[in-house]
Scaffold this motif. Structure first.
Motif, PDB file in Angstrom:
ATOM      1  N   ASP A   3     -10.608  -0.691  -0.169  1.00 53.83           N
ATOM      2  CA  ASP A   3     -10.470  -2.176  -0.692  1.00 53.83           C
ATOM      3  C   ASP A   3     -10.030  -1.083  -2.523  1.00 53.83           C
ATOM      4  O   ASP A   3     -10.339  -0.237  -2.639  1.00 53.83           O
ATOM      5  CB  ASP A   3     -11.404  -2.526  -0.666  1.00 53.83           C
ATOM      6  CG  ASP A   3     -12.805  -1.603  -0.754  1.00 53.83           C
ATOM      7  OD1 ASP A   3     -13.084  -1.478  -2.019  1.00 53.83           O
ATOM      8  OD2 ASP A   3     -13.273  -1.725   0.292  1.00 53.83           O
ATOM      9  N   ASN A   4     -10.047  -2.334  -3.408  1.00 52.22           N
ATOM     10  CA  ASN A   4      -9.948  -1.429  -4.989  1.00 52.22           C
ATOM     11  C   ASN A   4     -10.900  -0.744  -4.741  1.00 52.22           C
ATOM     12  O   ASN A   4     -10.155   0.147  -5.887  1.00 52.22           O
ATOM     13  CB  ASN A   4     -10.047  -3.106  -5.447  1.00 52.22           C
ATOM     14  CG  ASN A   4      -8.524  -3.836  -5.288  1.00 52.22           C
ATOM     15  OD1 ASN A   4      -7.322  -3.754  -4.803  1.00 52.22           O
ATOM     16  ND2 ASN A   4      -8.419  -5.385  -5.708  1.00 52.22           N
ATOM     17  N   GLY A   5     -11.665  -0.922  -5.129  1.00 51.26           N
ATOM     18  CA  GLY A   5     -13.367  -0.064  -5.509  1.00 51.26           C
ATOM     19  C   GLY A   5     -12.387   0.641  -4.809  1.00 51.26           C
ATOM     20  O   GLY A   5     -12.901   1.761  -5.724  1.00 51.26           O
ATOM     21  N   ARG A   6     -13.272   1.722  -3.315  1.00 48.68           N
ATOM     22  CA  ARG A   6     -12.320   2.366  -3.037  1.00 48.68           C
ATOM     23  C   ARG A   6     -11.547   3.842  -3.159  1.00 48.68           C
ATOM     24  O   ARG A   6     -11.089   4.466  -3.289  1.00 48.68           O
ATOM     25  CB  ARG A   6     -13.069   2.311  -1.740  1.00 48.68           C
ATOM     26  CG  ARG A   6     -12.811   3.990  -0.449  1.00 48.68           C
ATOM     27  CD  ARG A   6     -14.294   4.387   0.642  1.00 48.68           C
ATOM     28  NE  ARG A   6     -15.011   3.252   0.758  1.00 48.68           N
ATOM     29  CZ  ARG A   6     -14.969   2.167   1.836  1.00 48.68           C
ATOM     30  NH1 ARG A   6     -14.504   2.070   2.788  1.00 48.68           N
ATOM     31  NH2 ARG A   6     -16.619   1.176   1.747  1.00 48.68           N
ATOM     32  N   ASP A  76     -18.250  -7.956  -9.061  1.00 50.64           N
ATOM     33  CA  ASP A  76     -16.487  -7.247  -8.079  1.00 50.64           C
ATOM     34  C   ASP A  76     -15.689  -8.018  -9.071  1.00 50.64           C
ATOM     35  O   ASP A  76     -14.661  -8.158  -8.715  1.00 50.64           O
ATOM     36  CB  ASP A  76     -16.190  -8.631  -6.957  1.00 50.64           C
ATOM     37  CG  ASP A  76     -18.163  -8.096  -6.132  1.00 50.64           C
ATOM     38  OD1 ASP A  76     -17.947  -7.647  -5.860  1.00 50.64           O
ATOM     39  OD2 ASP A  76     -18.471  -9.350  -5.994  1.00 50.64           O
ATOM     40  N   LYS A  80     -17.927  -3.230 -11.855  1.00 57.01           N
ATOM     41  CA  LYS A  80     -18.826  -2.647 -11.093  1.00 57.01           C
ATOM     42  C   LYS A  80     -20.035  -1.603 -12.184  1.00 57.01           C
ATOM     43  O   LYS A  80     -21.236  -2.478 -12.421  1.00 57.01           O
ATOM     44  CB  LYS A  80     -19.838  -2.316  -9.624  1.00 57.01           C
ATOM     45  CG  LYS A  80     -18.961  -3.021  -8.969  1.00 57.01           C
ATOM     46  CD  LYS A  80     -20.056  -2.919  -7.525  1.00 57.01           C
ATOM     47  CE  LYS A  80     -18.959  -3.690  -6.431  1.00 57.01           C
ATOM     48  NZ  LYS A  80     -17.066  -3.497  -6.072  1.00 57.01           N
ATOM     49  N   ASP A 131     -18.559   1.257  -2.503  1.00 58.25           N
ATOM     50  CA  ASP A 131     -17.084   1.467  -2.748  1.00 58.25           C
ATOM     51  C   ASP A 131     -17.370   3.042  -2.247  1.00 58.25           C
ATOM     52  O   ASP A 131     -15.735   2.922  -2.096  1.00 58.25           O
ATOM     53  CB  ASP A 131     -16.923   0.977  -4.307  1.00 58.25           C
ATOM     54  CG  ASP A 131     -16.747  -0.448  -4.420  1.00 58.25           C
ATOM     55  OD1 ASP A 131     -16.378  -1.386  -3.452  1.00 58.25           O
ATOM     56  OD2 ASP A 131     -16.945  -0.675  -5.640  1.00 58.25           O
ATOM     57  N   SER A 333     -23.119  -5.033   3.243  1.00 58.21           N
ATOM     58  CA  SER A 333     -22.091  -4.416   2.171  1.00 58.21           C
ATOM     59  C   SER A 333     -20.503  -4.207   2.836  1.00 58.21           C
ATOM     60  O   SER A 333     -19.967  -3.797   2.466  1.00 58.21           O
ATOM     61  CB  SER A 333     -22.561  -3.213   1.577  1.00 58.21           C
ATOM     62  OG  SER A 333     -22.376  -1.542   3.079  1.00 58.21           O
ATOM     63  N   PRO A 337     -15.332  -6.311   1.659  1.00 56.21           N
ATOM     64  CA  PRO A 337     -15.474  -5.358   0.352  1.00 56.21           C
ATOM     65  C   PRO A 337     -14.876  -5.454  -0.799  1.00 56.21           C
ATOM     66  O   PRO A 337     -15.028  -5.010  -1.626  1.00 56.21           O
ATOM     67  CB  PRO A 337     -14.524  -4.725   1.588  1.00 56.21           C
ATOM     68  CG  PRO A 337     -14.338  -4.714   3.050  1.00 56.21           C
ATOM     69  CD  PRO A 337     -15.027  -5.930   2.804  1.00 56.21           C
ATOM     70  N   GLU A 338     -13.784  -6.392  -0.860  1.00 52.86           N
ATOM     71  CA  GLU A 338     -13.465  -6.973  -2.067  1.00 52.86           C
ATOM     72  C   GLU A 338     -14.538  -8.132  -3.408  1.00 52.86           C
ATOM     73  O   GLU A 338     -14.321  -8.262  -3.746  1.00 52.86           O
ATOM     74  CB  GLU A 338     -11.859  -7.888  -2.151  1.00 52.86           C
ATOM     75  CG  GLU A 338     -12.159  -9.284  -1.397  1.00 52.86           C
ATOM     76  CD  GLU A 338     -12.782  -9.328  -0.301  1.00 52.86           C
ATOM     77  OE1 GLU A 338     -12.881 -10.878   0.806  1.00 52.86           O
ATOM     78  OE2 GLU A 338     -12.358  -8.142   0.808  1.00 52.86           O
ATOM     79  N   ARG A 340     -17.713  -7.379  -2.638  1.00 54.61           N
ATOM     80  CA  ARG A 340     -18.817  -6.192  -2.261  1.00 54.61           C
ATOM     81  C   ARG A 340     -20.393  -6.602  -2.590  1.00 54.61           C
ATOM     82  O   ARG A 340     -21.468  -7.030  -2.286  1.00 54.61           O
ATOM     83  CB  ARG A 340     -19.202  -5.126  -1.816  1.00 54.61           C
ATOM     84  CG  ARG A 340     -20.083  -4.339  -1.233  1.00 54.61           C
ATOM     85  CD  ARG A 340     -19.791  -2.685  -1.100  1.00 54.61           C
ATOM     86  NE  ARG A 340     -18.657  -2.870   0.066  1.00 54.61           N
ATOM     87  CZ  ARG A 340     -17.276  -2.131   0.222  1.00 54.61           C
ATOM     88  NH1 ARG A 340     -17.418  -1.843  -1.324  1.00 54.61           N
ATOM     89  NH2 ARG A 340     -16.372  -1.848   1.295  1.00 54.61           N
TER      90      ARG A 340
END
Length: 406
Positions: A3-6, A76, A80, A131, A333, A337-338, A340
C-alpha cells in the motif's frame, strides 16, 4: 501488494522509527492521567467543588473518544506522521495553556483540547506501524508502541503527584507540555522525509467510502464487537475497585490506585512476552487465551482477596486483556490497508464506547444482583467471547484463503 504508506517506508531505514513513535505515545500518555492526583489543588485554587473538578478527566476522555472517527479518516489522506506531529503540538500547547488558566472554564477547555490532541496520536500511530511493518512483525512492533503509551499512563499520575507537591498543578501541566513538544520535535526529525511529501486532499466522499469499505469487511463485525465487549467487561470494572477494597477494610485511595496500576504493568508484561507467544498461538489463539486469563482474574477479584493479591490479579488481567486487544489491533490493521488509520481509530471508538457503557452495566448489576453474580457474569462473557471471535475469524479465513491468521 504494497500500500501507499508501506511503499514509502519500504525504501527507508526503519530501525529508529519505532522508538520515536513509542516516544510520541509515551508523551501523549503522560498527559492523559496527569490531572488525577492534583484535583484537590485545582479545587482549592479555582474555588470549584471536587465533583465539578472531576469532570476535567471526563472531558478529556470524551473528546478523545469522539475525535477518533474524523481524525483517523483524515490521517489516511493528510498523512499519518503529519497528523501525529500536528496533534502533539496541539497537545503540548494545550497543556501549557492550561497551566496559565485563571478560571475553571479556561482549564476545562484546555483539557478538552488535550483530549483531541491525544486522540490523534495513539490510534494513528498504530496505523503508522501497520504501514511500516509487515503482518509477520506487526504485533510485536505494536506491543512496543503500546508499552510506550502504557508507561506514560502509568507514570503520568505518579509524576503529577510527586511534582504537584513541589510545583503545584500548574507546574505539572507546563512540564508535561514541554515534554510533549520535545516529542513533537523528535517526530518531525524522524519523519522529515515524509513530512515533505504531499498529502491527498481531504474529501468527505473518500472518507465515507473508506468507512463503508471497512465496515463491510467480515473482520470488522467480529473485531469491533469483541473490542466493545472487552471494554465493558474489563474497563468497566475499575471504577468499583476502590469500593470493593473499602468493603474489605482498606479505605486508602492510594492503595486502590496501586491495585489498578497493576493492570498497566500487565501491559508491559504483554509487550515483553508477545514475541514468544505469537509463534505458538498466532493471533486467533492469543484472543482465546487472553480472554480466559482476563476472565479468571475477574473471578479472583469477585472473591475479595487482600489488596496485594488484587494487585497481582490486576497485573495478570492486564496481560490477558492486552493479548486480546493487541491481536484485534493487528487483524483490524489489515482490513483496509489504504485506510488503516481510519480502521484503527474506529476500533478505539468502539473500545471507548465499551469503556463508557461498562460502569453503567456493572453498577446496575451490583445494585440488583450483587457483587459475585455480576462479576461472574462479566467473566463468563469474556471467557466465551475469545473462543467465539477466534472461531469466527477462522471461518472467514478458511473461506477467503487469507494468510493473515493461522
Amino acid at each position: 501488494m504494497i500500500d501507499n504508506g508501506r511503499r514509502f517506508f519500504a525504501c527507508s531505514s526503519m530501525h529508529y522509527l519505532l522508538p520515536i513513535i513509542a516516544m510520541a505515545n509515551f508523551a501523549a500518555g503522560l498527559s492523559t492521567r496527569a490531572m488525577d492526583p492534583v484535583l484537590p489543588q485545582v479545587s482549592a485554587q479555582l474555588l470549584v467543588s471536587i465533583p465539578a473538578v472531576a469532570t476535567l478527566a471526563s472531558a478529556t476522555a470524551i473528546s478523545f473518544a469522539f475525535i477518533q472517527l474524523p481524525l483517523g479518516a483524515i490521517a489516511d489522506l493528510f498523512g499519518k506522521p503529519r497528523l501525529i506531529l500536528t496533534c502533539l503540538v496541539i497537545l503540548g500547547l494545550a497543556n501549557i495553556a492550561g497551566a496559565f488558566a485563571t478560571s475553571f472554564e479556561w482549564l476545562l477547555v484546555s483539557r478538552i483540547v488535550c483530549g483531541i490532541g491525544a486522540g490523534g496520536v495513539f490510534p494513528v500511530a498504530m496505523g503508522l506501524v501497520g504501514d511500516i511493518f509487515g503482518i509477520d512483525k506487526r504485533q510485536v512492533a505494536m506491543s512496543r508502541i503500546l508499552a510506550g503509551a502504557t508507561a506514560g499512563n502509568l507514570l503520568g499520575a505518579t509524576y503529577a503527584g510527586v511534582l504537584g507537591d513541589f510545583a503545584g498543578w500548574r507546574g505539572v501541566l507546563s512540564s508535561i507540555g514541554i515534554v510533549v513538544l520535545l516529542a513533537s520535535i523528535a517526530v518531525a526529525w524522524g519523519f522529515r522525509s515524509q513530512m515533505a511529501s504531499k498529502g491527498k486532499a481531504v474529501d468527505i466522499a473518500v472518507i465515507a467510502g473508506n468507512y463503508r469499505r471497512i465496515l463491510k469487511h467480515p473482520y470488522a463485525r467480529i473485531c469491533y464487537g469483541g473490542v466493545f465487549i472487552e471494554g465493558i467487561c474489563v474497563m468497566g470494572l475499575f471504577p468499583f475497585i476502590a469500593a470493593f477494597l473499602q468493603e474489605l477494610g482498606e479505605p486508602r485511595l492510594s492503595i486502590a490506585g496501586l491495585v489498578i496500576a497493576g493492570f498497566a504493568l500487565g501491559g508491559l508484561l504483554y509487550a515483553a512476552s508477545v514475541a514468544r507467544l505469537l509463534p505458538i498461538f498466532k493471533e486467533r489463539g492469543l484472543i482465546a487465551l487472553g480472554g480466559a486469563i482476563a476472565a479468571s482474574q475477574i473471578v479472583v477479584i469477585a472473591f475479595g482477596p487482600s489488596w496485594p493479591a488484587q494487585f497481582a490479579s490486576c497485573m495478570v488481567m492486564g496481560w490477558g486483556f492486552f493479548l486480546i486487544h493487541g491481536s484485534f489491533q493487528v487483524l483490524i490493521s489489515e482490513i483496509a490497508p489504504e485506510a488503516r488509520a481510519g480502521a484503527l481509530s474506529l476500533q478505539a471508538f468502539c473500545f471507548f464506547c465499551g469503556q463508557f457503557t461498562g460502569p453503567l452495566i456493572y453498577g446496575l448489576g451490583l445494585l440488583y444482583a450483587g457483587k459475585i453474580p455480576t462479576l461472574f457474569a462479566a467473566a463468563a462473557l469474556l471467557l466465551v467471547i475469545g473462543p467465539i471471535c477466534s472461531w469466527l475469524l477462522g471461518q472467514y479465513s478458511s473461506k477467503s484463503g487469507s494468510k493473515t491468521t493461522n
